[in-house]
Structure formats: C-alpha cells, structure tokens
Motif scaffolding. Structure first.
Motif, PDB file in Angstrom:
ATOM      1  N   PHE A 100      20.853 -12.418   3.674  1.00  0.00           N
ATOM      2  CA  PHE A 100      19.982 -11.284   3.935  1.00  0.00           C
ATOM      3  C   PHE A 100      20.507 -10.085   3.134  1.00  0.00           C
ATOM      4  CE2 PHE A 100      18.054 -12.475   8.319  1.00  0.00           C
ATOM      5  CZ  PHE A 100      17.669 -13.688   7.791  1.00  0.00           C
ATOM      6  N   PRO A 101      19.653  -9.431   2.355  1.00  0.00           N
ATOM      7  CA  PRO A 101      20.123  -8.413   1.415  1.00  0.00           C
ATOM      8  C   PRO A 101      20.726  -7.194   2.091  1.00  0.00           C
ATOM      9  CG  PRO A 101      17.731  -8.411   1.561  1.00  0.00           C
ATOM     10  CD  PRO A 101      18.191  -9.616   2.316  1.00  0.00           C
ATOM     11  N   THR A 102      21.720  -6.631   1.422  1.00  0.00           N
ATOM     12  CA  THR A 102      22.348  -5.390   1.856  1.00  0.00           C
ATOM     13  C   THR A 102      21.614  -4.216   1.202  1.00  0.00           C
ATOM     14  OG1 THR A 102      23.872  -5.299   0.001  1.00  0.00           O
ATOM     15  CG2 THR A 102      24.561  -6.609   1.918  1.00  0.00           C
ATOM     16  N   PRO A 103      21.908  -2.982   1.609  1.00  0.00           N
ATOM     17  CA  PRO A 103      21.254  -1.834   0.977  1.00  0.00           C
ATOM     18  C   PRO A 103      21.423  -1.783  -0.538  1.00  0.00           C
ATOM     19  CG  PRO A 103      22.282  -1.146   3.019  1.00  0.00           C
ATOM     20  CD  PRO A 103      22.687  -2.569   2.797  1.00  0.00           C
ATOM     21  N   GLU A 104      22.573  -2.255  -1.054  1.00  0.00           N
ATOM     22  CA  GLU A 104      22.774  -2.220  -2.505  1.00  0.00           C
ATOM     23  C   GLU A 104      21.877  -3.203  -3.242  1.00  0.00           C
ATOM     24  OE1 GLU A 104      26.303  -3.428  -0.829  1.00  0.00           O
ATOM     25  OE2 GLU A 104      25.357  -1.764   0.248  1.00  0.00           O
ATOM     26  N   ASP A 105      21.374  -4.187  -2.522  1.00  0.00           N
ATOM     27  CA  ASP A 105      20.527  -5.207  -3.140  1.00  0.00           C
ATOM     28  C   ASP A 105      19.055  -4.817  -3.132  1.00  0.00           C
ATOM     29  OD1 ASP A 105      22.760  -6.946  -3.413  1.00  0.00           O
ATOM     30  OD2 ASP A 105      22.523  -7.605  -1.340  1.00  0.00           O
ATOM     31  N   GLN A 106      18.725  -3.637  -2.631  1.00  0.00           N
ATOM     32  CA  GLN A 106      17.328  -3.278  -2.426  1.00  0.00           C
ATOM     33  C   GLN A 106      17.034  -1.868  -2.933  1.00  0.00           C
ATOM     34  OE1 GLN A 106      16.075  -4.335   1.760  1.00  0.00           O
ATOM     35  NE2 GLN A 106      18.282  -4.455   2.000  1.00  0.00           N
ATOM     36  N   ILE A 107      15.833  -1.701  -3.425  1.00  0.00           N
ATOM     37  CA  ILE A 107      15.329  -0.364  -3.769  1.00  0.00           C
ATOM     38  C   ILE A 107      13.893  -0.273  -3.250  1.00  0.00           C
ATOM     39  CG2 ILE A 107      14.670   1.244  -5.607  1.00  0.00           C
ATOM     40  CD1 ILE A 107      16.886   0.085  -7.317  1.00  0.00           C
ATOM     41  N   SER A 108      13.607   0.770  -2.503  1.00  0.00           N
ATOM     42  CA  SER A 108      12.264   0.978  -1.978  1.00  0.00           C
ATOM     43  C   SER A 108      11.716   2.291  -2.527  1.00  0.00           C
ATOM     44  CB  SER A 108      12.279   1.016  -0.447  1.00  0.00           C
ATOM     45  OG  SER A 108      10.967   1.110   0.067  1.00  0.00           O
ATOM     46  N   LEU A 109      10.535   2.221  -3.108  1.00  0.00           N
ATOM     47  CA  LEU A 109       9.884   3.407  -3.671  1.00  0.00           C
ATOM     48  C   LEU A 109       8.667   3.761  -2.818  1.00  0.00           C
ATOM     49  CD1 LEU A 109       9.785   2.222  -7.401  1.00  0.00           C
ATOM     50  CD2 LEU A 109      11.550   3.632  -6.329  1.00  0.00           C
ATOM     51  N   ALA A 110       8.572   5.011  -2.428  1.00  0.00           N
ATOM     52  CA  ALA A 110       7.392   5.463  -1.677  1.00  0.00           C
ATOM     53  C   ALA A 110       6.257   5.745  -2.652  1.00  0.00           C
ATOM     54  CB  ALA A 110       7.731   6.699  -0.855  1.00  0.00           C
ATOM     55  N   TYR A 111       6.014   4.766  -3.498  1.00  0.00           N
ATOM     56  CA  TYR A 111       4.972   4.874  -4.525  1.00  0.00           C
ATOM     57  C   TYR A 111       4.408   3.484  -4.739  1.00  0.00           C
ATOM     58  CZ  TYR A 111       2.578   6.947  -8.521  1.00  0.00           C
ATOM     59  OH  TYR A 111       1.624   7.449  -9.370  1.00  0.00           O
ATOM     60  N   GLY A 116       0.808  -1.199   0.000  1.00  0.00           N
ATOM     61  CA  GLY A 116       0.000   0.000   0.000  1.00  0.00           C
ATOM     62  C   GLY A 116       0.846   1.256   0.000  1.00  0.00           C
ATOM     63  N   GLY A 117       1.886   1.266   0.851  1.00  0.00           N
ATOM     64  CA  GLY A 117       2.706   2.465   0.999  1.00  0.00           C
ATOM     65  C   GLY A 117       3.981   2.464   0.206  1.00  0.00           C
ATOM     66  N   THR A 118       4.585   1.290  -0.007  1.00  0.00           N
ATOM     67  CA  THR A 118       5.857   1.219  -0.720  1.00  0.00           C
ATOM     68  C   THR A 118       5.863   0.074  -1.720  1.00  0.00           C
ATOM     69  OG1 THR A 118       6.892  -0.240   0.934  1.00  0.00           O
ATOM     70  CG2 THR A 118       7.143   2.145   1.257  1.00  0.00           C
ATOM     71  N   SER A 119       6.678   0.244  -2.731  1.00  0.00           N
ATOM     72  CA  SER A 119       7.018  -0.842  -3.659  1.00  0.00           C
ATOM     73  C   SER A 119       8.471  -1.193  -3.389  1.00  0.00           C
ATOM     74  CB  SER A 119       6.832  -0.403  -5.114  1.00  0.00           C
ATOM     75  OG  SER A 119       5.477  -0.102  -5.390  1.00  0.00           O
ATOM     76  N   ASP A 120       8.718  -2.410  -2.944  1.00  0.00           N
ATOM     77  CA  ASP A 120      10.054  -2.844  -2.549  1.00  0.00           C
ATOM     78  C   ASP A 120      10.589  -3.867  -3.534  1.00  0.00           C
ATOM     79  OD1 ASP A 120       9.989  -1.290  -0.227  1.00  0.00           O
ATOM     80  OD2 ASP A 120       8.928  -2.839   0.878  1.00  0.00           O
ATOM     81  N   LEU A 121      11.771  -3.594  -4.071  1.00  0.00           N
ATOM     82  CA  LEU A 121      12.423  -4.510  -4.999  1.00  0.00           C
ATOM     83  C   LEU A 121      13.710  -5.004  -4.359  1.00  0.00           C
ATOM     84  CD1 LEU A 121      11.133  -1.928  -6.726  1.00  0.00           C
ATOM     85  CD2 LEU A 121      11.889  -3.346  -8.637  1.00  0.00           C
ATOM     86  N   CYS A 122      14.006  -6.288  -4.549  1.00  0.00           N
ATOM     87  CA  CYS A 122      15.141  -6.847  -3.818  1.00  0.00           C
ATOM     88  C   CYS A 122      15.748  -8.023  -4.564  1.00  0.00           C
ATOM     89  CB  CYS A 122      14.674  -7.292  -2.433  1.00  0.00           C
ATOM     90  SG  CYS A 122      16.000  -7.778  -1.328  1.00  0.00           S
ATOM     91  N   LEU A 123      17.085  -8.030  -4.660  1.00  0.00           N
ATOM     92  CA  LEU A 123      17.809  -9.204  -5.122  1.00  0.00           C
ATOM     93  C   LEU A 123      17.855 -10.208  -3.980  1.00  0.00           C
ATOM     94  CD1 LEU A 123      20.885  -7.562  -6.913  1.00  0.00           C
ATOM     95  CD2 LEU A 123      18.989  -8.749  -8.024  1.00  0.00           C
TER      96      LEU A 123
END
Length: 389
Positions: free
Chosen positions: A219-230, A207-214
């Motif tokens: 356990f993923p590191t920050p470089e493996d993840q992108i979070s969009l507030a959309y 609902g609040g975020t779209s989270d993409l992750c390798l």
C-alpha cells in the motif's frame, strides 16, 4: 528514492502487507457464528461526480450489487405538490435526483475529491447502504477509496459520514485500488503477463482530483503518491469561462459543458473546426469549440506531466525500467483523445527509456470499486476499523 521493500511506515489504516486478490479472506471475516448477522463486503469508490459500489456476501465470491451512481443529493423544495415525487420522498440521490432536479435543491456532497458537505455526504452514503442491504439487517464492511495523499481531516470526514451506516471500514488510496481492479487475476503467473500491482504507475484522473501513484506491491506511502486538485471539473471550468467570454450570458449549464467536453475532448495540436450545436435561450446555434476544448484539455496534461516525472524520479533504479513500461491512465480523464499518445511522446522527447503509456479501458468507472471489493475480501480482521454512530 523509494525502494521496493515492503517494510514501509504506514498509518494505522494502511496495512503494510500487499493485498493478494487470490488469497481468501481470513476466517474471522468470512465465518459467522450462530446468531451473527450476515456479513456483506463492499467496494466503494466515492467519487466527486460519480460513485461506484460493488457488494457481495462475505461467504462467497458473488457480486450481488454493481452500480454507478451520480454523486448528487437532492432535497425537496418547499411547497412541492403531493405526488410529484414517488412516495413524496424528500431526499433523492443519483439519477433520481437528476430526473427531479427542477423540484429539488441539488447538492454535490464532494468537491475536489473530498467531502464538502457532511450532511449531504451522510445522506448519500445512507441511501447507498439501502441499495446494498434494503433490510438493514446485515453487517456491512466497506473498503472506501480515498484520493492519493488524502489528509487526516479528509479521512476523518469519510469515517464520520460512514459512522452508523457501515459497521467497519478500511480506507485505501484510489490509485492502488484502481491497479488492483485493473489486474487480471486469471492471468497471474503467466510468463507474458505484467501484474500492474507489482510494478506500475497509475494516473487516475477523476472529476475533482488527478491522483498519481507508484504501485509496487505494498500500500503506497505519501512519498509514492501525488494528488492534484486539478482534474475534469477544472477542465469544465476553463471551457465554461472561455464560452462566457466568447458568448456572454449563453446560459449553458455546467452539465451541458461537461457533456460537450466528454464528446469532443482531445490533447495535442489544436484541431479546427469542431462545430457543436447548442441551445441558447431556446434557439439552436452552432459554435466552434476546437481551440477552446484543446486549450483546456492540454492544460490538464501540462499539470499532470511534471507530477508524473517527479514520481518516476522517486522510483528505485532497479524498478524504473519496468515501471516505464507500465504507466496506466484511468478515470474519466483517460477518455480524452490522444492523452496516452501525447504523454508517451513527451516522455520520449525528455529522454526516458522506451516508455509505454496505455489506457485502462472503457470499464474505468468500476476499477476502483472492483479493487476495493478485492481488498475487502482479502483484509485481515485487525485491519478493519469499527465505526460507532
């Protein structure tokens, strides 16, 4: 470029060893000494619009609680007549709050995937605890999903609201938990089964975020993840704004707009007509929403696609071929018609080799919590963080 090595830096709450769902929990988390309180493991997906909680005793693999609860807290309005709410309760959550919303001041504790109202979030978690352990006598250990790339402040807000409610917590990125929940443990080891925890890319549209992750076994590191507030809420807002321009003062609530979207959402070429019956001012109207809904949902896809290609570019050359075969869309946004097909087509048109995008399925609401409960059962004693009120 990231690599598939497990030796990655992580914060103190992010274990570097992969969670093996088939491995039993370490003895300290499952064995009670005489006089110890009963231990209950909890998998908790604290979502913007809906939360899922799964729980079971530490000394078995049983699941004794499985609930999806709207993430809402309602407080009784001043001057409420006795007996309107059962037991004259002053605080309600979830469906109970929705059923009495005329008598309550309703507050959503989260916004864009993070806690927006600490008091409401604390009250919500307290009442979830009461569902898990009505006697308040057990030791509760909860793995809680957090948005990809959740910052220290967002994590601290969760710990603060859980303090005095849960005894110990472990915070893990939601896309990793979704992959762990999506994994079919009964098929591990089969030659034709691709383990999503080994090498995949998850797109979790909430609902609040779209989270993409390798997802590559650790356990993923920050470089493996992108979070969009959309995410879903932003789509609702676009539809709501378009309706307001076309039908001024229509009076349709955000909940009604969300219901319309969930029933008719799609991506791809604009579809017309999509006629929707609504009540405006107590009168029934039929309005055409094909372009409005299509434009709003396509906007979500346009936001997610660049983040997807960015993460693919960060994968190692050794892993990317298999990764492209295992892109999974989950969360409420996965129910948008055609999302997987259009996303796969865009990847093909941009030259990516034989991409395969699939949907997680109808059980998407539970995957993060299922993965969280698996992680709780597999966590080492030193990975749990104590919480003091």
């Amino acid at each position: 470029m990231t690599t598939t090595t497990l030796e990655k830096k992580s914060d103190p709450l992010t274990p570097v060893q992969p969670v093996n769902a088939a491995r039993p929990a370490e003895a300290p988390t499952t064995t009670r000494k005489t006089g110890d309180r009963k231990k209950i493991f909890v998998g908790f997906d604290l979502g913007t619009n809906a939360s899922c909680v799964l729980a079971g005793p530490a000394d078995s693999r049983d699941t004794t609680v499985s609930k999806v609860i709207p993430t809402l807290v309602g407080y009784a309005r001043e001057g409420l007549v006795d007996g309107i709410i059962a037991n004259n309760a002053t605080t309600l959550i979830g469906e109970d709050a929705l059923n009495h919303r005329l008598q309550l001041r309703v507050i959503p504790p989260l916004e864009d995937g993070i806690i927006a109202n600490r008091d409401a979030a604390k009250d919500f978690i307290k009442r979830v605890r009461a569902v898990i352990d009505p006697t308040h006598s057990a030791e509760i250990r909860a793995v809680i999903g957090v948005p990809a790339n959740a910052g220290n402040e967002a994590r601290e807000d969760i710990r603060t609201c859980a303090a005095g409610v849960f005894d110990r917590v472990l915070l893990i990125p939601e896309p990793f938990l979704a992959a762990l929940g999506f994994r079919d443990d009964s098929r591990l080891g089969q030659a034709n089964y691709v383990d999503p925890v080994t090498n995949s890319l998850f797109i979790d549209i909430g609902g609040g975020t779209s989270d993409l992750c390798l997802i590559q076994g650790y356990f993923p590191t920050p470089e493996d993840q992108i979070s969009l507030a959309y995410a879903g809420d932003a789509v609702d807002k676009l539809i709501e704004d378009d309706l307001q321009r076309t039908y001024p003062n229509n009076g349709l609530s955000r909940a009604t707009v969300r219901q319309i979207k969930e029933e008719h959402s799609y991506v791809g070429p604009i579809r017309k007509p999509i006629d929707v019956k609504v009540l405006i001012g107590g009168k029934s109207y039929t309005i055409e929403l094909g372009e409005t809904i299509g434009r709003a949902c396509n906007r979500l896809l346009e936001k997610i696609y660049p983040a997807l290609t960015t993460l693919i570019s960060r994968a190692s050359s050794e892993s990317v071929a298999q990764l492209l075969q295992n892109i999974v869309v989950t969360g409420g946004g996965s129910r948008i018609r055609g999302f997987d097909t259009v996303l796969q087509q865009k990847l093909q048109e941009d030259g990516f080799e034989a991409p395969k995008v699939r949907l997680a399925g109808t059980d998407y609401k539970r995957f993060v919590a299922v993965g969280a409960l698996k992680a709780a059962r597999g966590a080492r004693e030193d990975q749990w963080q104590h919480l003091l009120s």
